[in-house]
Design an enzyme around this catalytic site. Structure first.
Site, PDB file in Angstrom:
ATOM      1  N   HIS A 167       0.838  -1.204   0.000  1.00  0.00           N
ATOM      2  CA  HIS A 167       0.000   0.000   0.000  1.00  0.00           C
ATOM      3  C   HIS A 167       0.871   1.251   0.000  1.00  0.00           C
ATOM      4  O   HIS A 167       0.605   2.203  -0.739  1.00  0.00           O
ATOM      5  CB  HIS A 167      -0.897   0.031   1.246  1.00  0.00           C
ATOM      6  CG  HIS A 167      -1.882  -1.089   1.336  1.00  0.00           C
ATOM      7  ND1 HIS A 167      -2.030  -1.871   2.464  1.00  0.00           N
ATOM      8  CD2 HIS A 167      -2.778  -1.564   0.442  1.00  0.00           C
ATOM      9  CE1 HIS A 167      -2.977  -2.767   2.261  1.00  0.00           C
ATOM     10  NE2 HIS A 167      -3.438  -2.617   1.033  1.00  0.00           N
ATOM     11  N   LYS A 199     -15.792  -8.167   3.779  1.00  0.00           N
ATOM     12  CA  LYS A 199     -14.661  -8.508   4.652  1.00  0.00           C
ATOM     13  C   LYS A 199     -15.007  -8.267   6.119  1.00  0.00           C
ATOM     14  O   LYS A 199     -15.745  -7.339   6.443  1.00  0.00           O
ATOM     15  CB  LYS A 199     -13.436  -7.663   4.285  1.00  0.00           C
ATOM     16  CG  LYS A 199     -12.804  -8.029   2.951  1.00  0.00           C
ATOM     17  CD  LYS A 199     -11.566  -7.196   2.700  1.00  0.00           C
ATOM     18  CE  LYS A 199     -10.895  -7.541   1.373  1.00  0.00           C
ATOM     19  NZ  LYS A 199      -9.853  -6.572   1.015  1.00  0.00           N
ATOM     20  N   ARG A 259      -2.240  -5.986  -8.496  1.00  0.00           N
ATOM     21  CA  ARG A 259      -1.127  -6.922  -8.323  1.00  0.00           C
ATOM     22  C   ARG A 259      -1.031  -7.929  -9.455  1.00  0.00           C
ATOM     23  O   ARG A 259       0.017  -8.145 -10.017  1.00  0.00           O
ATOM     24  CB  ARG A 259      -1.265  -7.677  -7.002  1.00  0.00           C
ATOM     25  CG  ARG A 259      -0.791  -6.908  -5.809  1.00  0.00           C
ATOM     26  CD  ARG A 259      -1.285  -7.517  -4.561  1.00  0.00           C
ATOM     27  NE  ARG A 259      -2.720  -7.687  -4.635  1.00  0.00           N
ATOM     28  CZ  ARG A 259      -3.509  -7.877  -3.597  1.00  0.00           C
ATOM     29  NH1 ARG A 259      -3.005  -7.978  -2.403  1.00  0.00           N
ATOM     30  NH2 ARG A 259      -4.810  -8.000  -3.751  1.00  0.00           N
ATOM     31  N   SER A 301      -2.865  -7.694   2.694  1.00  0.00           N
ATOM     32  CA  SER A 301      -3.164  -7.692   4.135  1.00  0.00           C
ATOM     33  C   SER A 301      -3.507  -9.107   4.593  1.00  0.00           C
ATOM     34  O   SER A 301      -3.162  -9.506   5.707  1.00  0.00           O
ATOM     35  CB  SER A 301      -4.341  -6.756   4.422  1.00  0.00           C
ATOM     36  OG  SER A 301      -4.043  -5.448   4.016  1.00  0.00           O
TER      37      SER A 301
END
Ligand code: PNS
Length: 172
Positions: free
Chosen positions: A17, A41, A92, A130
């Protein structure tokens, strides 16, 4: 002034990040890191804790045009409210693309004045998320490779089970 919003869960913030924050800050006059709600989430840190972690990290950088904010509504509404011209997202891998593409299209329909700008992740952060940090921490692994040192203790305290803390991680 060209303002960009960089939204995410940041649960917790990682080197990946921070790399996106740095690169976004070079492209825009001001970047607002927006800690937002991802309804699918279940976070490990509260939204306020996530902001505090990011603020600690930002305080240690030279990023003077970056601020952090919280939003529990629609991203598009926030972007409109602050007059941002862009939404910055890190990409990514191909696996990120479909989801990010869907969100970018939805946000464009909700607020047409802002463009989603995808920054490809730096090669060294391709694998990093994360979730990876949380999984490694849950087993007492060394997370110092993945998160800035100034927040290592906070993350360790929360994520590494007490009985295995200090066995195998950097800042014990
Ligand atoms: O880091 P994440 O979890 O991939 O970030 C996703 C996030 C928080 C940016 C996304 O869920 C979001 O924008 N939430 C705010 C609510 C919203 O606008 N949802 C619709 C997006 S099309």
């Amino acid at each position: 002034m060209r303002i960009a919003v960089c939204p995410g869960s940041f649960d917790p913030v990682t080197f990946g990040h921070v790399d996106i924050f740095r690169r976004g800050a070079k492209l825009f006059d001001k970047v607002i890191i927006l800690v937002s709600v991802n309804t699918v989430k279940t976070p490990s840190f509260t939204i306020v804790e996530r902001v505090q972690l990011i603020n600690k990290v930002i305080a240690e950088t030279e990023l003077t045009n970056v601020v952090v904010d919280i939003w529990d509504g629609l991203l598009a509404d926030y972007v409109k409210q602050v007059g941002a011209c862009a939404i910055i997202k890190g990409l990514r891998a191909v696996s990120d693309f479909e989801y990010e593409f869907q969100m970018a299209l939805a946000n464009k329909i909700l607020y047409d004045e802002a463009e989603t700008v995808f920054l490809t992740t730096s090669a060294e952060n391709m694998y990093l998320s994360s979730s990876v940090v949380k999984q490694i921490a849950a087993f007492g692994g060394d997370i110092s490779h993945f998160v800035p040192e100034c927040i290592l203790h906070d993350i360790t305290e929360r994520l590494i089970p007490k009985n295995i803390r200090g066995n195998n991680h950097g800042n014990s």
